[in-house]
Design a protein around this motif. Sequence first.
Motif, PDB file in Angstrom:
ATOM      1  N   LEU A 196       0.829  -1.202   0.000  1.00  0.00           N
ATOM      2  CA  LEU A 196       0.000   0.000   0.000  1.00  0.00           C
ATOM      3  C   LEU A 196       0.860   1.247   0.000  1.00  0.00           C
ATOM      4  CD1 LEU A 196      -2.668   1.554   0.356  1.00  0.00           C
ATOM      5  CD2 LEU A 196      -2.453   1.182   2.807  1.00  0.00           C
ATOM      6  N   VAL A 197       1.875   1.296   0.883  1.00  0.00           N
ATOM      7  CA  VAL A 197       2.743   2.474   0.956  1.00  0.00           C
ATOM      8  C   VAL A 197       3.567   2.619  -0.312  1.00  0.00           C
ATOM      9  CG1 VAL A 197       4.614   3.555   2.245  1.00  0.00           C
ATOM     10  CG2 VAL A 197       2.806   2.351   3.463  1.00  0.00           C
ATOM     11  N   SER A 198       4.004   1.498  -0.887  1.00  0.00           N
ATOM     12  CA  SER A 198       4.821   1.542  -2.099  1.00  0.00           C
ATOM     13  C   SER A 198       4.031   2.016  -3.313  1.00  0.00           C
ATOM     14  CB  SER A 198       5.404   0.152  -2.384  1.00  0.00           C
ATOM     15  OG  SER A 198       6.242  -0.264  -1.340  1.00  0.00           O
ATOM     16  N   ASP A 199       2.758   1.637  -3.381  1.00  0.00           N
ATOM     17  CA  ASP A 199       1.966   1.912  -4.584  1.00  0.00           C
ATOM     18  C   ASP A 199       1.093   3.150  -4.471  1.00  0.00           C
ATOM     19  OD1 ASP A 199       3.070  -0.348  -5.569  1.00  0.00           O
ATOM     20  OD2 ASP A 199       1.314  -1.630  -5.260  1.00  0.00           O
ATOM     21  N   SER A 200       1.095   3.798  -3.323  1.00  0.00           N
ATOM     22  CA  SER A 200       0.205   4.947  -3.136  1.00  0.00           C
ATOM     23  C   SER A 200       1.012   6.199  -2.884  1.00  0.00           C
ATOM     24  CB  SER A 200      -0.747   4.701  -1.951  1.00  0.00           C
ATOM     25  OG  SER A 200      -1.437   5.878  -1.640  1.00  0.00           O
ATOM     26  N   ASP A 201       0.611   7.296  -3.534  1.00  0.00           N
ATOM     27  CA  ASP A 201       1.229   8.593  -3.294  1.00  0.00           C
ATOM     28  C   ASP A 201       0.393   9.431  -2.338  1.00  0.00           C
ATOM     29  OD1 ASP A 201       3.484   8.252  -4.808  1.00  0.00           O
ATOM     30  OD2 ASP A 201       2.551   8.953  -6.655  1.00  0.00           O
ATOM     31  N   ALA A 202      -0.608   8.828  -1.730  1.00  0.00           N
ATOM     32  CA  ALA A 202      -1.423   9.548  -0.750  1.00  0.00           C
ATOM     33  C   ALA A 202      -0.654   9.653   0.568  1.00  0.00           C
ATOM     34  CB  ALA A 202      -2.752   8.828  -0.525  1.00  0.00           C
ATOM     35  N   ASN A 203      -1.126  10.505   1.450  1.00  0.00           N
ATOM     36  CA  ASN A 203      -0.448  10.745   2.721  1.00  0.00           C
ATOM     37  C   ASN A 203      -0.809   9.660   3.731  1.00  0.00           C
ATOM     38  OD1 ASN A 203      -3.062  11.729   2.577  1.00  0.00           O
ATOM     39  ND2 ASN A 203      -2.754  13.266   4.155  1.00  0.00           N
ATOM     40  N   ILE A 204      -0.412   8.421   3.416  1.00  0.00           N
ATOM     41  CA  ILE A 204      -0.818   7.269   4.217  1.00  0.00           C
ATOM     42  C   ILE A 204      -0.315   7.368   5.650  1.00  0.00           C
ATOM     43  CG2 ILE A 204      -0.534   4.776   4.504  1.00  0.00           C
ATOM     44  CD1 ILE A 204      -2.546   5.593   2.402  1.00  0.00           C
ATOM     45  N   MET A 205       0.961   7.687   5.841  1.00  0.00           N
ATOM     46  CA  MET A 205       1.503   7.699   7.190  1.00  0.00           C
ATOM     47  C   MET A 205       0.886   8.819   8.029  1.00  0.00           C
ATOM     48  SD  MET A 205       3.131   5.022   7.231  1.00  0.00           S
ATOM     49  CE  MET A 205       3.738   5.134   8.902  1.00  0.00           C
ATOM     50  N   ASN A 206       0.554   9.946   7.394  1.00  0.00           N
ATOM     51  CA  ASN A 206      -0.151  11.000   8.126  1.00  0.00           C
ATOM     52  C   ASN A 206      -1.523  10.511   8.570  1.00  0.00           C
ATOM     53  OD1 ASN A 206       1.939  12.797   7.849  1.00  0.00           O
ATOM     54  ND2 ASN A 206       1.093  13.819   6.069  1.00  0.00           N
ATOM     55  N   VAL A 207      -2.196   9.769   7.696  1.00  0.00           N
ATOM     56  CA  VAL A 207      -3.514   9.233   8.035  1.00  0.00           C
ATOM     57  C   VAL A 207      -3.403   8.261   9.210  1.00  0.00           C
ATOM     58  CG1 VAL A 207      -5.435   7.808   7.209  1.00  0.00           C
ATOM     59  CG2 VAL A 207      -4.437   9.530   5.709  1.00  0.00           C
ATOM     60  N   VAL A 208      -2.387   7.389   9.171  1.00  0.00           N
ATOM     61  CA  VAL A 208      -2.203   6.411  10.240  1.00  0.00           C
ATOM     62  C   VAL A 208      -1.893   7.109  11.565  1.00  0.00           C
ATOM     63  CG1 VAL A 208      -0.685   4.569  11.076  1.00  0.00           C
ATOM     64  CG2 VAL A 208      -1.473   4.557   8.707  1.00  0.00           C
ATOM     65  N   THR A 209      -1.000   8.100  11.532  1.00  0.00           N
ATOM     66  CA  THR A 209      -0.642   8.816  12.754  1.00  0.00           C
ATOM     67  C   THR A 209      -1.848   9.548  13.337  1.00  0.00           C
ATOM     68  OG1 THR A 209       1.613   9.118  11.925  1.00  0.00           O
ATOM     69  CG2 THR A 209       0.913  10.535  13.728  1.00  0.00           C
ATOM     70  N   ASP A 210      -2.638  10.180  12.465  1.00  0.00           N
ATOM     71  CA  ASP A 210      -3.837  10.878  12.930  1.00  0.00           C
ATOM     72  C   ASP A 210      -4.828   9.892  13.551  1.00  0.00           C
ATOM     73  OD1 ASP A 210      -5.740  13.262  12.918  1.00  0.00           O
ATOM     74  OD2 ASP A 210      -6.867  11.844  11.692  1.00  0.00           O
ATOM     75  N   TRP A 211      -4.962   8.714  12.937  1.00  0.00           N
ATOM     76  CA  TRP A 211      -5.897   7.709  13.450  1.00  0.00           C
ATOM     77  C   TRP A 211      -5.479   7.232  14.842  1.00  0.00           C
ATOM     78  CZ3 TRP A 211     -10.547   6.462  11.546  1.00  0.00           C
ATOM     79  CH2 TRP A 211     -11.183   5.312  12.028  1.00  0.00           C
ATOM     80  N   LEU A 212      -4.182   7.020  15.039  1.00  0.00           N
ATOM     81  CA  LEU A 212      -3.694   6.583  16.348  1.00  0.00           C
ATOM     82  C   LEU A 212      -3.866   7.690  17.386  1.00  0.00           C
ATOM     83  CD1 LEU A 212      -0.459   4.686  15.248  1.00  0.00           C
ATOM     84  CD2 LEU A 212      -2.581   3.683  16.077  1.00  0.00           C
TER      85      LEU A 212
END
Length: 405
Positions: A196-212
């Motif tokens: 998911l992280v490799s194939d996506s240019d979306a702000n995935i880690m920001n989303v994960v950090t916000d969710w936590l």
Amino acid sequence: MNRKMREILAKIQEKTNEAKNIEDVEKASAIMDEVDKLQKEYETEKRIYEAEKMSGGQSVTEPVTDPVQVEPEKEVTDEEMIAKQVRAIMNPTKYGADKMLNETTDEDGGYTVPDDVRTQVNHWPEAEASFLAEISEENVSTNKGSRTYQTKADVEAFIDLDENGSITKEITAPQFERISYTIKDRAGFMPVSNDLVSDSDANIMNVVTDWLGRANVATANSKIMEIIKAHKNPKESGKYETTAGITEIKDGIDGIKKIINVILGQAYKSNAKIITNDDGLQYLDTLKDANGRPLLNPDPTDSAKLQLRCGTTVVPVSVKPNKGFESNGAKVPFIIGDLKAGIRKYNRQSMSLKASDVAVIGSFNAFAMNMTLIRAILRDDYKELDKDAYYYGCIDTTPTVASSN
């Protein structure tokens, strides 16, 4: 890029994929050593190629390229640059299971993988309650401890004494009590697919950090509400309700006035606050005085805040969304008083995050299943301090039907 550089890159990709699919760590490490050598070879060839371009020459191994066929380099966006930095941190291993972010299932992250749609993650507007700002907090350096408080009691007066008379009045000494805390660990982890992280240019880690971070607030709310729901409301003359939990407030605004003026009294009146939800806001917003003026008004010093006129007293109002602070049908919750004096959080360690692509937690094996495990840990405790400082009640907002004569 000349032909030799493309051949080296192809070998690097081939070796990387080969290492990715090998579970033997030593063999995978040996292959990655080969990749390092190929990377150095690529860098050397690239320097030669760039030097020839600067001097106006052309490599003898590369035919002259028709300028018309050369495609301009694609402009890299800020979001793509961030994504590349994240990929550099998260090395590919292999993973797959339910309850994790992955690109196979749309809802679990697949929406962020490019498929002729915009992959930047957007957010629907939503509001969540947080009670952390309403209580007091103390940072501590040990995993357990206690605080000493003088118990509440009536203080006796001195007696009159005649000249040369004997002192016969013994004044009762103050008594003390202790509030003890014991730090508890609260933790959880989230699996994130490396694909998911490799194939996506979306702000995935920001989303994960916000969710936590939102999980952190949800944990605090849960612990605070446990204390509030177990609280026995104070009554006049130092007495308390016989059962814990919410108590119905009679007579609407007059009931609120009595809680502030009589039950809480002068000890807590100056710092009292009304905490309610969206339903409570609607109820308070309908209250008017005898001249038709609303009792609920913006704070003149800060228009974003609200205050309620309760007779001669003006009390700040804090509104939480219904989600997380729900009404029970027409019975709307109200917390009236000083929660900072009533509840305290003993904070040993704020939320710490750690990511690993080789960790094993239960059935989740990050290395073997191509994923990264993100672990979050909190260390804290919550305690009720002054049980006289607040009142937990509800108001029945069912409309009154006027009887016909």
